[in-house]
Structures are given as structure tokens and as C-alpha cells.
Motif scaffolding. Structure first.
Motif, short mmCIF file in Angstrom:
data_model
loop_
_atom_site.label_atom_id
_atom_site.label_comp_id
_atom_site.label_asym_id
_atom_site.label_seq_id
_atom_site.Cartn_x
_atom_site.Cartn_y
_atom_site.Cartn_z
N LEU B 66 -3.75 8.22 -1.46
CA LEU B 66 -2.65 9.06 -0.88
C LEU B 66 -1.48 8.39 -1.23
N VAL B 68 1.89 8.75 0.23
CA VAL B 68 2.18 9.24 1.20
C VAL B 68 3.88 9.68 0.97
N GLN B 87 5.34 4.81 -0.66
CA GLN B 87 4.27 4.28 0.52
C GLN B 87 2.97 4.72 0.10
N LEU B 89 -1.19 4.99 0.72
CA LEU B 89 -2.12 4.80 1.97
C LEU B 89 -3.68 5.00 1.24
N SER B 90 -4.58 4.08 1.70
CA SER B 90 -5.91 4.29 1.54
C SER B 90 -6.69 4.81 2.68
N VAL B 91 -7.20 5.71 2.36
CA VAL B 91 -8.25 6.26 3.28
C VAL B 91 -9.31 5.72 3.61
N LYS B 94 -8.45 2.16 4.77
CA LYS B 94 -7.52 2.13 6.01
C LYS B 94 -6.51 1.22 5.66
N HIS B 95 -5.81 1.10 4.89
CA HIS B 95 -4.47 -0.07 4.60
C HIS B 95 -3.57 0.81 4.07
N ARG B 96 -2.28 0.33 4.18
CA ARG B 96 -1.13 0.82 3.45
C ARG B 96 -0.51 -0.16 2.68
#
Lengths: 405, 171, 386
Positions: B66, B68, B87, B89-91, B94-96
């Protein structure tokens, strides 16, 4: 430049039946040529949920192209953020997603607090914040539920939804004096202590709402006509959802198990998750295709009941204590930059705050979920019927105050 | 992964255009550094913006599915750079990751990220109209929130508010 | 009862002596009293017809007005509201009158690009055709404005003429939304006329008459409960089909696509305001009432109920009191139908245009044909057995 991995698809596709002439006219095999009808859906249209305009190209009832036009409600919120003090900006946050003002307050407060490492948020304040944010999520989803019914043509669920929302607003009125634009969650905690008996009333609301919720679900979500209208319409595949950067119920409606409250936790959501208080509803393709309008609607409706569970957990563990951390009257934020994304009812609400140590922000960016989620319209609408396009706009659950900011 | 691990991995795969990591630090009286709080960034070369995003998206250890947010910032009226901030985001993991690129105000132009993430499309239109940044290769670079005939870039710090708009006084 | 006129070939001299064989209760009454000799017959007839039209318009307007009030109260109570409460005092009974006065006072607006002539006459056509259809609506056994042996044909024919007015309104408004509404109305009405007419065939076969009065009289046995819906197995499914088609004909939810306010703003009504708009509104409620009257007449016993049976067995037949009981029975039945329509409207979401078409052509039309077949076969079996 690298090669493009993905070809940009124009939103208006040539028809299979005939040749599309350069002028946009369509040539049929028999001796008649017709051109598509361009219709302005909006800025004043009941289905656009505010002042948004979608330029539709239609061939009879068939929509062949759609182009959203925004900006009718642009108020320059980000520019205002660079001109007012940190705390003065808080009321402006109420105004972009005006259906979930508590969540906006929370997002902004968390973003500013991320720049203030020494600031301690009292536990009671955190719990009250959670309760308010979740109640507001319910209120916002109730609107989504009701107005989606309106879009599909069912009036009555809208009023039922408003009855419960009214109750939530009354609760908020008791705690902060406002019904829509709360400015209650502040930098450092919440504005004031909840009035006596307020938490009991919230519990009563939870009891009643859980019963009513089932009725609403049966009345609208499982109504045969409603299912017929929303299944297999506006299908967002997981790849598409990633590509468009969708978040919140739009992402989960496509079956992707991701919720910022659980996966990128802020405040006390880790604790609540570990206590097993709530689940994350996902789109399942139960009635049609995975990621269709019904799935997104279903995720929203089911999220309400999960929010109730979170509120119940918070009510169980809340204890007396201070509700506001040690913040001065005029907040000076240490220099730094922070981006904080929280799970708004509509998706990830991101606040990027940049401070140079002064009284005002250097940059106050708002990443509104509606703005991003709306972009998918251009791809979803072509090839649907006019009535479906209304269902698709409704299923994105936008708030125009947020798309335009 | 935390930021440190992401940064190390980016270095390890030799991500194109990666310049440095900008992490929060405490104030230092001796160097008169006021310090910085908040979150860490990586800074990249604007020219290899798209290649860098491609690595971020496709690397199996990063998988930033994503995008973001994509925005810009004008840190000060006398600063010679504009910032572009992304920004990610990794689904899956779970890190940014926050990515920053400096663009000189005199020629604010950067390749468009729409080829990698279509989410960037509207964000780039907004940055284009608000900051006057040219996104090279953008398929539809019209104004999105402002009227088509708007003059100037309102979010820049040196922007002067117009005295009137279409004959209507704004004072 | 008078035998159906079309079936009895009257001698030529008898036709000449019988005043107005078509049957207008007012004219009959005037002829019975005997007007003065010096007034020509045609003036008498004209006045009788005029009075009839006046009474009819009065009754229908009253019914339409109170249907509106009822809709507001019904929807209000279904939605945890009260509906109108102030105008007139008791539960806002005068609300619709107040609204009507307001609509009369409103500025008469015609859009610049509109086709003025069509725009003005469209509401007239809509209202005229529904009033025309209601001419065949009898007040009681002895009081009617047009006693027609093919009454139901006339009602269906004139009732579907409203579509022309609606299409005219949609086209003349020069608005794309109006045009969509008009096109939807045309498609929908064409699709649903067929099942509507076919479903009506089932009770017509059962009763063996096209006349509303005869149909009612034929259902008077069994203590006034020999309703057609009980006497033939095909009539219940035929009623369901008729009712769905009637909803589509009257543009009521879930088939309110021509005015679908969340999709088409207000469909063909988008550019209308004031009194012209209220004509369409009145037409909608009059049409609802008309469809309910047809259902009551051909399925639910018309004027017949245990009350009329009791009166008849007590020897009270004919006269004002008996007529009033008949009328009240019919109006109660019709308003039960109107209430059902409202109930459906405030419960169900709207269907999509392709689903409307699919349902009309693929399901309702064959099913209605099947109903006709079953009705005919069971009538044949009945006549063989009994």
C-alpha cells in the motif's frame, strides 16, 4: 524511467458492439450512429452524499465511463493548520470527516503527541478515548448503513439507524456538550472527566444496541432485493485494493485481513486484542463475489458489533484517575516530524505533523481515507448500470468533507 | 521489521537512489542541534523515485503493498527545497516506511509513482496543484481540489492570497 | 341484476325508449323526477354528466388527499416518527390541505429549455386519464357514473394512458434525469401491462363478467364471503402477480424506478414544481386507489361482505343506507390495499431496471399465463362436477 509494470487503463472502454469513432460517437453495424449521453451526477445529487460531482458517460442505462470531480467543499484545512496554534487546529479536525469527529480528534492528538516524547497520557484518558472513538465508529457506520439503504431505495432502516445514532450523540453531548463537532479528545488526554453515571449509560446503550443490531441486519443486509442489488456489483479484487491503496472496510471487504487497531496498534488496542475482546470482520463473498458491494456493507455492519465489544471491555477495566496529561495552555511542540495513521471508520486517517519547535505547525497533512477510497470509482463504474453506480458510490462510504478537506 | 532492519535490508539489496536514514535524535546543546522527535525516514534521490518504490513493493522481505500517502511539504519560505513524502505500508509484514525526497524549488519535478501504485494518482494531482510539483509521466495531471484556472500554488510558504477571485473581493 | 347489455340484443325500439342505456345513475335519477318539458334532453344529459364529473373529482381528490395523509402517517409510524401532527389539530388531518394550498401559491416554473406546450399539458394528460379510468368506479350498486359491461377494459386502457403523460413530461422537461425517468417508465409499463392483464383474466374467468358491478354481485353468496379468491385455486397466485404488476404500474416501491430519488434525483418529476407537480402526485395516489379497487372488485368480493349479506337478508336492499354500506365496504377494502402498498414501499429496497425487466418478462408473464390456464381448467372441472 523504468518500464511501466502496469499499463494505465483509460476509464472509458470501447464497446464490443461497435466501433468508437474518434469523436466519441459509436458506430453500429446497422445504419444508425448514436453517441453516449454525458450526465452530471452532482454536485447536487442525492447519491453523492454531499457536494461531489461524478461525470458519467452513459449509453442508455449502461454507464460507460465515470470521472469524479472534487473540490466543491475544499476549505484549505491543511493551510489553516500551518497558520493556527496546535490546539487551535483541533476544531478544524472535526470538520473533515464530520461523521467521525472523535476519531479525527484522536488521530490529530496522537500525531502531535508522537512529537512530544515526555508526555504521559493517563490510562483513564486512554480508555475514555477508546470508548468515544468506538462509539463514534458505531455512529458513523450507522450512517453508512442507513444511507446505503437510502441509496438502494429502502427508507426505513435509515430512520432506525438515526434513532440509535441520536442516542450516541446524546451521550457525546453529555460528555462534551457538542453533538457533531466534539473537539473532546485533546492533545494529552481528553477535555474533561465523564459526567457521573455516563459510563453506566454507555453500558445500557451497548445492551440495547446489541439486540437492535440483529434486527437491522435481518431487515436490510439479508433482504433479498438488497442482496440482489449489491452482490457481484463493484467487485474490488485484492490486487486492485492494494493498487489503489484502499484501507479500512474497503480493504477488508476484499478479504484482506488488516486492521490498524490490531496490526499497527496505537493506544491500548493491543491489550484489548490480546484479551480477545474483538474480532476483525472480513468480506467473505458469502452472497456473491469476494469484494462486492455487499461484502463491504457487511463488514461495516459487523464492525459495529465488534466496537460494542471493545466498549464493553473498556468499561470493564476503567478506573478513576486523571484524564488529562501535563500539557501547558499554549502547547509548544518539540521539532520533529511524525506520521500517525489510525483506523478511522472509513480507513486509515493519517496525520503528518511537522514542527520546528514553534507554536504553529510547519506542515499539517491530513490523509483522508475517503479521498483515497474514492479514486477507485473511476475503475469500478464503467460497465455497470446507472443504479449500480449509485450502489457503488454508496459502498465506498465517502464523506465529502474529508475528500475535499 | 522495525525501521533499522528495513533500512539495513534496503542497503543490502542496494535500493536505487537511497541516500540516508534520518532518525529522531535527542537535542544536543554543544552542536546547537535542537534535536528531532517523531518517526524515522529514509531519504532518496528524486530521479530514482520510481525504481525505489518498485524495490519496496516487489522485494519479498519488504512487500509494501500500500502506498498510504504521498504528499509534499514546503519547510520554509527561504528553504530552497520542497519535500515529497511517501508513506508506505506493508499488510503482509505489518510495517511502515516513510520516504522523503528533496526537490529544488527552481525545478520541482519528480517521476510519477502512478506506474507503481495507482493510489498515487490523486495524491500527485493534489501535490501538483498545491505545490507546483511536476510529476513526469502522470496520466492525468489536472487540478483536483482547486478550480482549473487557479493561479499560484497555495500551499507554498511564499504564496500570497489573491485579493479577488473572478471579480469577487476576498478581503 | 340487469343482464349484461352487450349479451342481450335489445330490439331497436326498446333501445330508443330506454333512456341512456350506458347507465349514469344521476341521469336516471333526473329522468325519474322528470325535468320540465321545455329543457332540451341534451342539456339535461350534459348537466347530469357534469354533476357526475364533479362528484367523481371530489371523491377522488378527497381519497387522494387522505391517501397522502395516510402515507405520511403510515411511514411516520413505521419509522418511529409521528408524521404530521399540527395542521388542523387532530393528528394533522389538515396537513394535505395546507400543502395543497401552498402548492397552489407556489411560483409556476417552466425551465428555459423545456418544450412549453408539452410541459404544460403533460400533467393534464396524466390526471385526465386517471380520472377517466375512475369513471368506471361505482359508488354502489345503484349509484354509478358509467355502467359499462367492459368496465375493466376501460379502466386498464385509460389507466395505462398515464404513461404517455409521464413520457411527455420526461421529454418536455429537457433534463437528462427526466428523460431517464420517462424511458424507465415506458419500459416498465410495457413490461408489466401484460402480466397485469393476464393475471386479471383468472378472476374474470372465474366470475364470467367484465363488469365491475356484476363481478361484485356474483360474489354475494356464502354470507357475503364467496370472494373470487376463495373459489378458484388460480386466483391467489393470480392476485400476487396482479399486485406486483400493479405496483409497477403505479410506480410504487420497490418499482419506483421512474422517480428513483437516489438515482435520478426525481426522475420525470425533476423539473416540475407547484401545482403541476401535485397533479402527478395526485395521479399516483388515485392510481393506487384504482388498482386496489380493481383488486377488491375482482378478488375480494367488491361491495360484498357479511355486513351487506346481513342487510340483504334483513330485507334492506337498495336505498341510501344500503348504498352507503356498500361504498364503505369497498373503500375499506381498497384502503387495505393502499395500506399494503405503503407497507411494501416503506420496507423494501428498490429493484434495478434489468431485474424489473427480467421479472416482468421471464417470470410474471409465463406465471400469469399458467394462472389463466389453471383458472380455465378448474372452472371447466367445476362446471362438469356441479
Amino acid at each position: 524511467m523504468v518500464e511501466q509494470t502496469q499499463e494505465y487503463k483509460p476509464s472509458i472502454q470501447p464497446s464490443e458492439e461497435g466501433r468508437v469513432l474518434p469523436s466519441g460517437e459509436r458506430e453500429f453495424f446497422f445504419d444508425v450512429s448514436t453517441s453516449d449521453l454525458e450526465v452530471n451526477m452532482g454536485p447536487q445529487h442525492p447519491a453523492t452524499h454531499g457536494v461531489m460531482r461524478v461525470l458519467l458517460r452513459t449509453d442508455g442505462e449502461l454507464v460507460t465511463g465515470a470521472q469524479p470531480h472534487l473540490g466543491y467543499l475544499h476549505r484549505g484545512a491543511e493551510k489553516i493548520g500551518e497558520n493556527v496554534e496546535w490546539l487551535q487546529y483541533l476544531p478544524y479536525t472535526d470538520r473533515y470527516d464530520y461523521l467521525a469527529a472523535m476519531n479525527n480528534n484522536l488521530g490529530y492528538s496522537l500525531a502531535v503527541e508522537a512529537l512530544m516524547p515526555g508526555l504521559e497520557i493517563p490510562r483513564r484518558a486512554t480508555l475514555i478515548r477508546t470508548i468515544c472513538a468506538e462509539l463514534n465508529r458505531i455512529a458513523s457506520h450507522l450512517i453508512a448503513f442507513g444511507t446505503y439503504g437510502l441509496d438502494i431505495g429502502a427508507f426505513t432502516p435509515f430512520f432506525y439507524a438515526f434513532r440509535e445514532r441520536e442516542w450516541i450523540q446524546a451521550l457525546f453531548e453529555k460528555i462534551c456538550g457538542a453533538r457533531l463537532t466534539y473537539s473532546y479528545i485533546r492533545i494529552g488526554g481528553v477535555f474533561n472527566e465523564a459526567p457521573p453515571g455516563w459510563l453506566k449509560e454507555v453500558e445500557h446503550f451497548c445492551d440495547v444496541f446489541e439486540e437492535k443490531w440483529k434486527e437491522y441486519y435481518d431487515l436490510l443486509a439479508l433482504n433479498h432485493i438488497f442482496v440482489m442489488r449489491t452482490k457481484d456489483i463493484g467487485v474490488i479484487t485484492p490486487e486492485m485494493a492494494y493498487d489503489f491503496g484502499l484501507t479500512g472496510p474497503m480493504l477488508r471487504g476484499s478479504g484482506i485481513d488488516f486492521d490498524l487497531r490490531r496490526d499497527m496498534p496505537y493506544m491500548d488496542y493491543t491489550e484489548i486484542w490480546e484479551a480477545g475482546a474483538y474480532q476483525i470482520p472480513l468480506g467473505s463473498g458469502e452472497k456473491g463475489t469476494l469484494g462486492d458491494c455487499w461484502d463491504r456493507f457487511d463488514v461495516r455492519v459487523k464492525e459495529m458489533i465488534e466496537s460494542i465489544k471493545i466498549v464493553r471491555y473498556c468499561l470493564g477495566v476503567i478506573e478513576p484517575g486523571p484524564v488529562l496529561g501535563d500539557v501547558p495552555k499554549v502547547i509548544k511542540v518539540p521539532p520533529g516530524e511524525a506520521y500517525v495513521g489510525i483506523e478511522n471508520p472509513r480507513g486509515e486517517l493519517g496525520h503528518y505533523s511537522h514542527s520546528d519547535g514553534g507554536k504553529v505547525a510547519v506542515r499539517c497533512r491530513v490523509r483522508g481515507p475517503s479521498f483515497v477510497n474514492l479514486a477507485v470509482l473511476e475503475d469500478l463504474m464503467p460497465g455497470t448500470l446507472l443504479a449500480d453506480s449509485v450502489a457503488i458510490i454508496g459502498s465506498t462510504d465517502i464523506v465529502v468533507g474529508e475528500t475535499d478537506r | 521489521m522495525d525501521f533499522k532492519a528495513i533500512y539495513d535490508h534496503l542497503r543490502a539489496v542496494d535500493a536505487p537512489g537511497l541516500i540516508e536514514a534520518d532518525e529522531p535524535r535527542l537535542p544536543d546543546k554543544e552542536t546547537k542541534d535542537k534535536g528531532r522527535s517523531g518517526m524515522p525516514f529514509v531519504r532518496i534521490e528524486p530521479a530514482s523515485f520510481v525504481d525505489f518504490l518498485l524495490v519496496c513493493r516487489d522485494d519479498p522481505k519488504l512487500t509494501f503493498e500500500l502506498l498510504v500517502d504521498l504528499t509534499a511539504s514546503d519547510p520554509a519560505a527561504d528553504d530552497e527545497n520542497l519535500w515529497v513524502l511517501v508513506q508506505l505500508l506493508s499488510v503482509k509484514h505489518k510495517h511502515r516506511l516513510a520516504v522523503k525526497a528533496y526537490l529544488p524549488k527552481s525545478s520541482a519535478s519528480i517521476p510519477s509513482a502512478t506506474a507503481v501504485y495507482r493510489a498515487a494518482q490523486w495524491h500527485e494531482r493534489e501535490c501538483g496543484e498545491m505545490y507546483g510539483i511536476t510529476f513526469v509521466g502522470h496520466p492525468d495531471p489536472r487540478n483536483i481540489l482547486l478550480p482549473d484556472d487557479w493561479v499560484g500554488y497555495p500551499m507554498r510558504k511564499d504564496y500570497e492570497f489573491p485579493k479577488e477571485y473572478h471579480g469577487v473581493s476576498c478581503e | 341484476m340487469t343482464p349484461p347489455l352487450a349479451l342481450t340484443a335489445l330490439p331497436q325500439e326498446q333501445v330508443a325508449t330506454t333512456p341512456n342505456p350506458g347507465g349514469n345513475a344521476l341521469l336516471d335519477l333526473v329522468n325519474k323526477i322528470g325535468p320540465p318539458e321545455w329543457i332540451p334532453d341534451w342539456i339535461v344529459a350534459l348537466h347530469a354528466v357534469g354533476a357526475g364529473v364533479g362528484i367523481l373529482i371530489g371523491i377522488v381528490s378527497l381519497i387522494a388527499m387522505y391517501s397522502v395523509w395516510m402515507e405520511r402517517k403510515v411511514s411516520g409510524h413505521m419509522q418511529c416518527r409521528l408524521g404530521p401532527m399540527y395542521a388542523g389539530g387532530w393528528h394533522g388531518w389538515a396537513q394535505t390541505i395546507a400543502d395543497g394550498v401552498k402548492l397552489l401559491m407556489k411560483e409556476d416554473m417552466i425551465p428555459t429549455g423545456a418544450d412549453r406546450v408539452l410541459f404544460i399539458i403533460a400533467p393534464g394528460i396524466v390526471l385526465a386519464s386517471i380520472f377517466g379510468a375512475l369513471v368506471a368506479f361505482p359508488i354502489s350498486y345503484d349509484f354509478y357514473f358509467a355502467r359499462m359491461d367492459l368496465g375493466i377494459f376501460m379502466i386498464l386502457a385509460l389507466g395505462s394512458t398515464t404513461t404517455i403523460g409521464v413520457i411527455m413530461a420526461g421529454w418536455a422537461s429537457n433534463s437528462k434525469w427526466s428523460l431517464y425517468g420517462a424511458m424507465r417508465e415506458a419500459a416498465q409499463v410495457i413490461a408489466y401491462e401484460i402480466p397485469l392483464g393476464l393475471a386479471l383474466m383468472a378472476p374474470l374467468i372465474t366470475l364470467g363478467t367484465f363488469s365491475l358491478l356484476d363481478a361484485s354481485a356474483l360474489q354475494s353468496d356464502w354470507f357475503g364471503m364467496k370472494w373470487a379468491i376463495f373459489t378458484n385455486p388460480a386466483n391467489l397466485p393470480a392476485f400476487v402477480i396482479f399486485w406486483i404488476a400493479a405496483l409497477a404500474e403505479t410506480k410504487r416501491a420497490p418499482f419506483d424506478l421512474p422517480e428513483a430519488e437516489s438515482e435520478l434525483v426525481a426522475g420525470f418529476l425533476t423539473e416540475y414544481s407547484g401545482i403541476r407537480w401535485s397533479f402527478f402526485f395526485m395521479e399516483e395516489y388515485a392510481a393506487m386507489f384504482l388498482m386496489s379497487v380493481i383488486a377488491a372488485m375482482f378478488w375480494f368480493g367488491g361491495f360484498e361482505s357479511p355486513a351487506t349479506w346481513a342487510l340483504r337478508s334483513a330485507g334492506v336492499e337498495g336505498g341510501i343506507f344500503f348504498g352507503a354500506v356498500c361504498f364503505v365496504t369497498l373503500v375499506i377494502k381498497a384502503f387495505a390495499g393502499v395500506f399494503l402498498m405503503m407497507w411494501l414501499r416503506w420496507t423494501l429496497p428498490r429493484v434495478r431496471i434489468d431485474q424489473v425487466m427480467t421479472m416482468g418478462y421471464k417470470y410474471l408473464t409465463p406465471l400469469a399465463l399458467l394462472c389463466v390456464l389453471i383458472a380455465a381448467v378448474s372452472e371447466a372441472v367445476k362446471s362438469l362436477l356441479f
